[in-house]
Design an enzyme around this catalytic site. Structure first.
Site, short mmCIF file in Angstrom:
data_model
loop_
_atom_site.label_atom_id
_atom_site.label_comp_id
_atom_site.label_asym_id
_atom_site.label_seq_id
_atom_site.Cartn_x
_atom_site.Cartn_y
_atom_site.Cartn_z
N ARG A 204 0.72 -1.40 -0.10
CA ARG A 204 0.05 -0.06 0.11
C ARG A 204 0.83 1.35 0.07
NH1 ARG A 204 -4.76 0.54 4.21
NH2 ARG A 204 -2.98 1.95 5.26
N GLU A 225 10.17 -1.50 -2.92
CA GLU A 225 10.20 -2.95 -2.61
C GLU A 225 9.35 -3.40 -1.69
OE1 GLU A 225 10.43 -5.60 -0.69
OE2 GLU A 225 12.39 -5.51 -0.02
N CYS A 262 11.16 -9.42 4.00
CA CYS A 262 10.52 -9.20 2.75
C CYS A 262 10.58 -10.75 1.91
CB CYS A 262 11.10 -8.35 1.74
SG CYS A 262 12.03 -6.84 2.74
N GLU A 352 0.12 -11.66 0.93
CA GLU A 352 1.10 -11.63 1.99
C GLU A 352 0.40 -11.42 3.10
OE1 GLU A 352 4.29 -8.90 1.50
OE2 GLU A 352 5.45 -9.72 3.20
#
Lengths: 485, 485
Positions: A204, A225, A262, A352
């Protein structure tokens, strides 16, 4: 403290001067500046580690390691810079007549706005890889402080500024804007003197900045990223041979750093059968041994609990196993199970869940594994838990995986992003906003560079990088031939 | 003929297959494919030249030259590709323990949509530099035909397809979509299988495509080269010494190809005084000798006449001199004159008039030259008509100019974009949509590449580019050291 628009504007204007200063430095001089900054970061003591520990709940040993990594980023990017690889010089000397003498090198884009990440308070925040690669490119940096670790930021900010002062550079090459509202970052990105943006964080946040950068009357590149679910493909031959170790390895990676990477492997894809049945038992056992932990900040933990609940309530999703979880404000690890068909039918399952939660997708055959992989969007990494035979029998999976990610692993787990030349920490959208670049490794510098050609200039007026006698002793391509220093 | 959305979708789907085919080729094989295509273009005869002459009104000699340039683009990009410079391989072999074996190379982004330019029917259209650089990157191409030269496009399309067939590649590596409405191009750019876009043309067209690419649910990079006014800075010492030749040189460049080059020098900036007075006389005389000419197509000529009229009616703008113009449907060259103050006060004067029209900006001093240059947006080129002394006395102008453009000339004129490694044909917005890339020279390939890392893969499963024994004999960086083949 919320900075006013005027304060932000003043900092961006000053950053333009800092950028002009950096542009006049050679690649060698910029490398020296980076070493001076690295030295100040290295010299930071327990004050830094303790502040970060307080603000992020990350363990002391991890923070010590991350500090070392951060120093290494500054030094290794500087070392690469010195070789001339990012000046990327091409010289065509022409023929003195119809063909001109043309010489090209890379210069910086301009001041760069860097947004800190909560999950890497050192390596991807104030003095992190984005700041280091922007300075390497000759760009000044305006850092937007992450509100989750202001004290850590302050200590790092001062270390950078001490390094800058010791080198003798003006204080305009690096500064910070402060404030917890989104408008501080937005005002910065919309400032016409900001020429590029780097961000590490949520989809977002990253996508909002990307859209903002593209909406400007002069659009600017935004490298965001934004993480991914980093599928593990456990193929049959490997599963038969290494199922037991794989379960423990997966759970360790999934729960490392409370799943706040990540490259956390949120998705585990395999074909059903006796080997997978055994592996599931292994996963169940391994995850049950994981204690609960504090996350980076309360907001992340709240989002984690919500997203975990949403996942658990999806049709055809069941709990495979879970770790300890007695406190609302701590994260408990869990692994859920679904079928390939259910995964394909429900796009929520592709999203995710930032934290220590995995989803095992049990496929009917390798064709369904292919379909499941085809259904996921761009990723940072894809890991093949596979033998050579598995790959040879499923080469189309490897072909597909190359389209889907920036880094392909053969065995091992994707957590742990090494800071080396060959690292690609990036990937197709939505893993990042531009798959052509990386945010880890010296090549991260490339994001902030643009070429300029000089046509028919007298030697003494050229930048040193382009002069005949190669005073900086950098590698160059001269008349189409690579020419080491 | 207007293609339907279904036809466009089918072509994009086929292009995905063509892309998958190209991805399996090594850099050497792709270079061979490019040579096969170059040979077919080279073999084209008068049919091509005559069709292009009919459709674009460009002179035969120019078209012959442009054909040679186009063939050279395919071959020189292929030659560069073979060296491995665009595979950009980095290998870190690790230590067999904590440090992994990681190897990175560049692969193609996916099918590329290429939009042809009206002003380069060969070199920037069907078989132009964008198509050549996309194929070099291993990307299939879907070409959006320029409606101004359909017959030329058809001949080139068939030549490419013959080359593709002779090499033995499937016909899906290159195809065309046809139609004159904007919706054909829009449908193509919005197709999810298209992963990048290349465009050469007007600001309006390029910016619309850029916005469209960014608006997709999966945004794609759009490289649009949108032209500029390419300022000439005539500095005092040079003007005193070379004013006379400069006038003739400027008018020749301004009117070359009826002013229809992206690098056409539409702006001439100088300090007033006796040398400039003499030069103005020279310009007046030189421009009076220019005949009228047909432009590329009626739409361009109409826009030229309109924009010329708008310019002529701006306050404090006067006609300095003009060429022959007796026919409405032909372009007459003209040079207008304004003051630095008037230029700074009126942003209409910074806009490009595509065609043989120049604007001389007479400044009160070099400070005003600086202000005028600072007021113009991003450019492809800036030319210093200057001596070494001029540059030494005005170094801030050179610093500023580097921020404003992709190519800096010392003397000469910016028209004539050489196809060499060191060429930067690009520049800050609005000259292009991404100043980090070029659309001329082998480096144009970089636009369509993204890195992929392989971590801990067995040698036999790696792409040849990354294998231990370097079977393709390409240059690579191994353990941070540059290693020629």
């Amino acid at each position: 403290m919320e900075m006013s628009n005027e304060q932000i504007h003043d900092i961006a204007s000053a950053a333009w001067n800092g950028y002009q200063y950096l542009q006049k430095l050679t690649v060698r001089e910029r490398a020296d500046l980076m070493y001076a900054i690295a030295e100040e970061i290295e010299a930071l003591d327990e004050e830094l580690i303790n502040a970060a520990h307080r603000e992020t709940a990350l363990p002391l040993a991890r923070l010590q390691g991350e500090k070392g990594r951060t120093v290494h980023q500054w030094r290794s990017y500087a070392d690469a810079l010195r070789t001339g690889v990012y000046a990327d010089v091409r010289i065509d000397t022409g023929d003195g007549a119809a063909k001109s003498d043309i010489r090209k090198y890379n210069k910086g884009l301009g001041p760069v706005a860097v947004f800190g990440a909560s999950n890497f308070p050192f390596a991807f925040s104030t003095a992190g890889g984005d700041t280091a690669s922007a300075i390497a490119a000759g760009c000044s940096v305006v850092y937007k402080e992450h509100p989750a670790h202001p004290e850590t930021s302050r200590i790092m900010e001062h270390a950078i500024k001490r390094g800058v002062a010791k080198f003798g550079a003006p204080d305009t090459v690096f500064d910070c804007v402060k404030g917890s509202s989104n408008s501080v970052g937005e005002t910065l990105v919309l400032n016409p003197l900001i020429k590029a943006v780097a961000f590490t964080g949520s989809f977002r946040g990253g996508k909002a900045l990307f859209d903002l950068g593209a909406s400007r009357s002069e659009p600017v590149p935004v490298f965001a990223e934004m993480g991914s679910v980093n599928p593990i493909l456990a193929l049959p031959d490997y599963l038969n041979q290494h199922g037991e170790t794989l379960a423990a390895q997966y759970v360790a990676s999934l729960t490392l750093g409370v799943g706040q990477f990540c490259t956390n492997p949120g998705l585990f894809i395999a074909v059903k059968g006796s080997a997978l049945t055994l592996l599931k038992e292994g996963l169940k056992k391994a995850i049950s041994e994981i204690g609960e932990s504090s996350m980076l900040h309360a907001g992340i933990c709240k989002a984690f609990q919500e997203n975990k609940t949403i996942l658990s309530k999806q049709p055809d999703v069941e709990l495979l196993g879970k770790g300890v979880n007695t406190q609302e404000d701590k994260a408990g690890a869990a692994i859920y199970l679904t079928s390939g068909a259910a995964f394909l039918a429900n796009q929520h399952l592709r999203e995710e869940v930032f934290g220590p939660v995995g989803l095992v997708v049990e496929c009917s055959d390798t064709d369904e594994v292919y379909a499941v992989l085809a259904s996921v969007p761009g990723q940072l990494t894809i890991t093949f838990a596979a033998t050579v035979v598995d790959i040879q029998q499923n080469s189309s999976l490897l072909t597909l995986a190359q389209e889907k990610c920036g880094r392909l692993l053969f065995g091992g787990m994707p957590t742990g992003v090494e800071v080396v030349y060959a690292m690609q920490h990036g990937g197709p959208f939505p893993a990042t906003t531009d798959s052509r670049f990386t945010s880890v490794g010296p090549d991260a510098v490339k994001r902030f560079l643009r070429p300029v050609s000089f046509q028919n200039w007298p030697n003494q007026l050229l930048p040193q990088e382009l002069q005949d006698d190669n005073p900086l002793k950098i590698a160059r391509i001269v008349n189409t031939v690579y020419t080491p220093e």
